[in-house]
Write an enzyme that holds these catalytic residues in place. Structure first.
Site, PDB file in Angstrom:
ATOM      1  N   GLU A   1      12.135  56.188  69.778  1.00 17.98           N
ATOM      2  CA  GLU A   1      11.292  57.328  69.426  1.00 17.98           C
ATOM      3  C   GLU A   1      10.389  57.763  70.581  1.00 17.98           C
ATOM      4  OE1 GLU A   1      12.925  55.667  65.817  1.00 17.98           O
ATOM      5  OE2 GLU A   1      11.793  54.731  67.448  1.00 17.98           O
TER       6      GLU A   1
ATOM      7  N   HIS B   1      10.139  53.320  54.586  1.00 17.35           N
ATOM      8  CA  HIS B   1      10.800  54.614  54.411  1.00 17.35           C
ATOM      9  C   HIS B   1      10.042  55.501  53.429  1.00 17.35           C
ATOM     10  CE1 HIS B   1      13.987  51.928  55.888  1.00 17.35           C
ATOM     11  NE2 HIS B   1      14.508  53.008  56.449  1.00 17.35           N
TER      12      HIS B   1
END
Length: 357
Positions: free
Chosen positions: A92, A162
């Protein structure tokens, strides 16, 4: 729930230059070509338009080349080629860093972080590079063409890694914008505004609504202004403020409160940074009460900033303390998700408690 999502009015603007919008308000009318889309399809349509209308636009991230885990980029690589829509390594920090460089060279870098929970490795790039790029150079250089997309929030079974809602972290950072849509039509118009805005933007997408939210979406290119909140339900007794998927839950609570004689005004903030203080202030001065609801933990959540601002601006108009109905101060749970979430009943109880204070 889908029916509730489709009942809100929308304000659209025509696209202007690549650095903004020509702010001409209109409403969706029967003469416009519309199509019933869910939220991920509306995102896909916005990305397609962005790629079509600006050859300098690029879409990239983990797995986006074959549609992404939520299918938001389906068909884009085949249509625009793998030089403009492509996969990246699972890094990321590298993804956002590459996007900053691409945007600094005058391109539109549309970055996908697969889950908002995984945005933290890129925190330094967003906070210390993207947000300060223009300021540190005295406006000689910028990376305003950077848009970072990330699915956020609960999904019913996501657990710790998540399901997080990290918007408050980024709302503390001058130099970027933070935007969260509530529905397919809003998602398309707001995303196009973010991509064309001359500032880096973090665009959080409520993953719970990717397939659940369905409504009529204009097929043409349109934009919805940033930093303009919307009163989606008018009322006189209490003001409710939220964003993203939480708006649907809050609307349900408003309907139940109405059955008990309580008139609720519901506001969608849309842009959290910079947020529309004036719209919220005007509403609270009318109702005398404020309730804020979000999925993120209550401590340090963006609801605290809204509460503090309204207390400063509306202190003498308030009839009750500001109420916050938010996630709990725990890691996001798995089997205990129903207890963690700011549900309709929790909001309804807070509405009645605030009105009867």
């Amino acid at each position: 729930m889908a029916a509730l999502l489709g009942r809100f009015g929308r304000k659209l603007v025509s696209p202007g230059s690549s650095h903004g919008a020509r702010r001409v308000s209109t409403t969706v009318c029967e003469s416009e070509t519309v199509k019933s889309l869910n939220l991920y399809s509306a995102i896909n349509q916005a990305l397609r338009i962005a790629l079509e209308t600006d050859p300098r636009s690029y879409v990239f991230g983990e797995d986006v080349g074959f549609g992404g885990v939520f299918r938001c980029t389906t068909g884009l690589a085949e249509r625009f080629g793998k030089n403009r829509v492509f996969n990246t390594p699972l890094c990321e920090q590298g993804i956002v860093g590459f996007g900053i460089g691409l945007a600094a060279m005058g391109n539109r870098a549309i970055v996908e972080i697969q889950f908002a929970d995984y945005i933290y490795p890129a925190f330094d790039q967003i906070v210390n590079e993207a947000a300060k790029f223009r300021y540190r150079s005295g406006n000689q250089f910028n990376c305003g063409g950077l848009t970072i997309r990330a699915p956020y929030g609960a999904v019913g079974h996501g657990g710790h890694y998540h399901s997080q809602s990290p918007e408050a972290f980024f709302c503390h950072v001058p130099g970027i914008k933070v935007v969260i849509p509530r529905s397919p039509q809003e998602a398309k118009g707001l995303l196009l505004s973010c991509i064309r805005d001359p500032n880096p933007v973090v665009f959080f997408e409520p993953k719970w609504l990717y397939r659940q939210a369905v409504e009529e979406v204009p097929e043409h290119d349109y934009m919805i202004p940033l930093s303009e909140a919307e009163v989606i339900r008018e009322g006189n007794d209490i003001t409710l403020v939220g964003w993203g998927a939480q708006l649907t839950i809050m609307e349900q609570a408003c309907l139940d409160a109405e059955k008990e004689g309580i008139s609720c005004e519901l506001i969608d903030l849309k842009t959290l940074l910079p947020w529309d203080k004036e719209t919220v202030e005007a509403s609270v001065k009318k109702t005398g009460r404020l309730l804020i609801s979000h999925e993120a933990p209550v401590t340090g959540g963006f609801g605290a900033e809204i509460s503090a601002t309204i207390l400063e601006r509306c202190f003498l108009k308030l009839e009750a303390p500001v109420s916050r109905v938010c996630g709990l101060d725990t890691p996001f749970p798995l089997v205990f998700e129903p207890f963690y979430m700011p549900t309709k009943n929790k909001i309804l109880d807070a509405i009645k408690s605030t009105v009867n204070y």
